[in-house]
Design a protein around this motif. Structure first.
Motif, PDB file in Angstrom:
ATOM      1  N   GLY A   1     110.239  69.385  16.501  1.00 58.57           N
ATOM      2  CA  GLY A   1     110.052  68.578  17.615  1.00 58.57           C
ATOM      3  C   GLY A   1     110.651  69.405  18.961  1.00 58.57           C
ATOM      4  O   GLY A   1     111.100  70.545  18.705  1.00 58.57           O
ATOM      5  N   GLU A   2     110.570  68.937  20.171  1.00 61.95           N
ATOM      6  CA  GLU A   2     111.078  69.664  21.463  1.00 61.95           C
ATOM      7  C   GLU A   2     112.671  69.472  21.897  1.00 61.95           C
ATOM      8  O   GLU A   2     113.126  68.437  21.704  1.00 61.95           O
ATOM      9  N   PRO A   3     113.226  70.406  22.050  1.00 60.18           N
ATOM     10  CA  PRO A   3     114.642  70.445  22.325  1.00 60.18           C
ATOM     11  C   PRO A   3     114.792  70.118  23.758  1.00 60.18           C
ATOM     12  O   PRO A   3     115.195  70.930  24.359  1.00 60.18           O
ATOM     13  N   LEU A   4     114.689  68.734  23.924  1.00 59.06           N
ATOM     14  CA  LEU A   4     114.580  68.127  25.402  1.00 59.06           C
ATOM     15  C   LEU A   4     116.021  68.340  26.173  1.00 59.06           C
ATOM     16  O   LEU A   4     116.025  68.490  27.434  1.00 59.06           O
TER      17      LEU A   4
ATOM     18  N   PRO B   1      98.387  63.634  15.578  1.00 65.39           N
ATOM     19  CA  PRO B   1      98.612  64.257  14.269  1.00 65.39           C
ATOM     20  C   PRO B   1      98.105  65.754  14.233  1.00 65.39           C
ATOM     21  O   PRO B   1      97.284  65.991  15.300  1.00 65.39           O
ATOM     22  N   ALA B   2      98.615  66.543  13.519  1.00 66.06           N
ATOM     23  CA  ALA B   2      98.476  68.255  13.574  1.00 66.06           C
ATOM     24  C   ALA B   2      97.146  68.228  13.500  1.00 66.06           C
ATOM     25  O   ALA B   2      96.487  69.312  13.883  1.00 66.06           O
ATOM     26  N   SER B   3      96.242  67.513  12.583  1.00 66.83           N
ATOM     27  CA  SER B   3      94.886  67.890  12.502  1.00 66.83           C
ATOM     28  C   SER B   3      93.986  67.358  13.719  1.00 66.83           C
ATOM     29  O   SER B   3      92.999  67.972  13.660  1.00 66.83           O
TER      30      SER B   3
ATOM     31  N   LEU C   1     102.780  65.360  20.161  1.00 66.33           N
ATOM     32  CA  LEU C   1     102.429  66.050  18.939  1.00 66.33           C
ATOM     33  C   LEU C   1     103.140  65.994  17.865  1.00 66.33           C
ATOM     34  O   LEU C   1     104.292  65.735  17.787  1.00 66.33           O
ATOM     35  N   VAL C   2     102.529  66.009  16.660  1.00 66.34           N
ATOM     36  CA  VAL C   2     103.442  66.055  15.457  1.00 66.34           C
ATOM     37  C   VAL C   2     103.746  67.522  15.266  1.00 66.34           C
ATOM     38  O   VAL C   2     102.912  68.281  15.328  1.00 66.34           O
TER      39      VAL C   2
ATOM     40  N   MET D   1     102.423  72.887  19.276  1.00 66.88           N
ATOM     41  CA  MET D   1     102.088  73.459  20.816  1.00 66.88           C
ATOM     42  C   MET D   1     100.434  73.278  21.181  1.00 66.88           C
ATOM     43  O   MET D   1      99.790  73.351  20.131  1.00 66.88           O
ATOM     44  N   SER D   2     100.270  72.829  22.339  1.00 71.65           N
ATOM     45  CA  SER D   2      99.069  72.563  22.635  1.00 71.65           C
ATOM     46  C   SER D   2      98.435  73.732  23.260  1.00 71.65           C
ATOM     47  O   SER D   2      99.668  74.624  24.022  1.00 71.65           O
ATOM     48  N   ASP D   3      97.431  74.050  23.453  1.00 72.38           N
ATOM     49  CA  ASP D   3      96.936  75.321  24.174  1.00 72.38           C
ATOM     50  C   ASP D   3      96.913  75.283  25.710  1.00 72.38           C
ATOM     51  O   ASP D   3      97.112  74.100  26.281  1.00 72.38           O
ATOM     52  N   TRP D   4      96.789  76.306  26.235  1.00 80.70           N
ATOM     53  CA  TRP D   4      97.024  76.500  27.969  1.00 80.70           C
ATOM     54  C   TRP D   4      95.965  75.744  28.463  1.00 80.70           C
ATOM     55  O   TRP D   4      96.129  75.113  29.653  1.00 80.70           O
ATOM     56  N   LEU D   5      94.689  75.689  27.915  1.00 79.01           N
ATOM     57  CA  LEU D   5      93.635  75.153  28.544  1.00 79.01           C
ATOM     58  C   LEU D   5      94.102  73.718  28.354  1.00 79.01           C
ATOM     59  O   LEU D   5      93.794  72.897  29.830  1.00 79.01           O
ATOM     60  N   THR D   6      94.331  72.964  27.347  1.00 81.27           N
ATOM     61  CA  THR D   6      94.801  71.487  27.512  1.00 81.27           C
ATOM     62  C   THR D   6      95.976  71.099  28.525  1.00 81.27           C
ATOM     63  O   THR D   6      95.685  70.352  29.386  1.00 81.27           O
ATOM     64  N   HIS D   7      96.864  72.038  28.535  1.00 78.59           N
ATOM     65  CA  HIS D   7      98.200  71.880  29.402  1.00 78.59           C
ATOM     66  C   HIS D   7      97.531  71.889  30.770  1.00 78.59           C
ATOM     67  O   HIS D   7      98.092  70.987  31.501  1.00 78.59           O
ATOM     68  N   SER D   8      96.601  73.036  31.316  1.00 80.08           N
ATOM     69  CA  SER D   8      96.238  73.396  32.448  1.00 80.08           C
ATOM     70  C   SER D   8      95.433  72.166  33.069  1.00 80.08           C
ATOM     71  O   SER D   8      95.249  71.738  34.150  1.00 80.08           O
ATOM     72  N   LEU D   9      94.526  71.483  32.080  1.00 82.22           N
ATOM     73  CA  LEU D   9      93.778  70.544  32.787  1.00 82.22           C
ATOM     74  C   LEU D   9      94.385  69.262  32.709  1.00 82.22           C
ATOM     75  O   LEU D   9      94.170  68.555  33.778  1.00 82.22           O
ATOM     76  N   VAL D  10      95.421  68.982  32.050  1.00 82.80           N
ATOM     77  CA  VAL D  10      96.314  67.845  32.174  1.00 82.80           C
ATOM     78  C   VAL D  10      97.075  68.078  33.607  1.00 82.80           C
ATOM     79  O   VAL D  10      97.176  67.149  34.192  1.00 82.80           O
TER      80      VAL D  10
END
Lengths: 163, 155
Positions: B103-106, B121-123, B97-98, B1-10
């Motif tokens: 994964g995502e249930p698209l 990668p997760a790291s 993302l790894v 999961m990416s954070d909301w900050l990354t999602h909102s900036l994208v």
């Protein structure tokens, strides 16, 4: 117009709630990852040479044989421990109690050869939540500076400076 | 999961580039993560609701929700389009993302299969992806400001 919107909204809501109820009832019968975890202990032969990814907590570290004893971390279920071979990986700094993410290949019951392994620091999940909280004022500011809710019609109207 | 900050900036970058309604695209880019409401139930009431809210973090579930939100706008179709593009960007980022959870249930509810490209990668996604996106947003902001000034001068 409003009546049409109400009907569409009601249909969307019923559909969404139906899927949510379906998911809550069927998730553990259908989730492929959970099925694989169960299969790893019930019928390990079927998973031989397949790639499996999971989160785990280290129970013990055997530096001589380069293996880790871990238990799979999959709430709300607990699985028996598995052995992970970490040959060819830099895993010297790992210790008991560490949380790791693993991608590996299954070899027989309870033995997995890790191809990739990451240490999840205890603060990392919290850091994701903190960064997420930072986004809330950003989103709220952009949304509320563009739209305002007209409570008499229940429509969001564009603010004048954005017209 | 990416954070909301990354999602909102994208979402913000996508809004500026596509010319769609930025505020709604931004909202759409975090809308699927509304499923995290299960954490409130877990922390406050100690009730597990993750499987109940799971469909909200699927494209189909998120689009149904976006449809409901769009009904509160006079031009519902236009609002739905902006929200929908935001949702598409959300899942595009998550699929990169790894994801050790599978994964995502698209294709839910048609399939429970999880999908992931495992490019990030997760790291790396803990902080670096946010920094990269922050830098990209800054570049887009500068370019957008220059174009806006030029446009204002010429008109």
């Amino acid at each position: 117009m409003v009546r049409r919107r109400l009907i569409i909204g009601l249909i969307l809501l019923i559909l969404l709630i139906s899927f949510m109820v379906y998911s809550s009832q069927e998730y553990y019968h259908n989730d492929l990852q959970y099925k694989r975890y169960t299969q790893l202990f019930d019928d390990p032969g079927a998973l031989n040479n397949t790639v499996l990814s999971f989160s785990a907590i280290i129970q013990s570290v055997d530096t001589t044989n380069q293996t880790l004893q871990v238990f799979l971390k999959t709430d709300p279920f607990e699985f028996p421990t598995v052995e992970i071979s970490t040959r060819n990986l830099k895993a010297q700094s790992l210790k008991q109690g560490d949380q790791i993410d693993v991608i590996g290949v299954v070899h027989g019951k309870g033995l997995i050869t890790a191809s990739q392994l990451w240490l999840v620091e205890p603060w990392e999940p919290a850091a994701v939540y903190v960064r997420s909280l930072l986004a809330i004022p950003f989103i709220a500011y952009l949304f509320l500076s563009t739209w305002m809710l007209d409570t008499s019609t229940w429509f969001f109207d564009r603010r004048k400076k954005h017209v | 999961m990416s954070d909301w900050l990354t999602h909102s900036l994208v979402g913000w970058i996508a809004g500026k580039i596509t010319g769609l309604e930025v505020s709604l695209l931004l909202l759409g880019s975090v809308l699927p993560d509304i499923n995290k409401i299960y954490l409130v139930f877990q922390w406050v009431l100690n009730i597990r609701t993750d499987t109940f809210f799971f469909p909200l973090h699927t494209p189909f579930g998120a689009l149904l929700l976006a449809g409901g939100v769009a009904l509160f706008f006079r031009d519902a179709l236009k609002a739905f389009l902006s929200l929908g593009v935001g949702i598409v960007f959300h899942f595009t980022l998550d699929v990169l993302l790894v994801e050790v959870g599978g994964g995502e249930p698209l294709l839910f509810p048609l399939s429970w299969q999880g999908w992931q490209l495992g490019v990030i990668p997760a790291s790396d996604y803990d902080l670096w992806i946010t920094l990269y996106v922050l830098i990209a947003s800054f570049i887009v902001y500068i370019v957008y400001s220059i174009f806006a000034k030029k446009k204002a001068r010429s008109s």
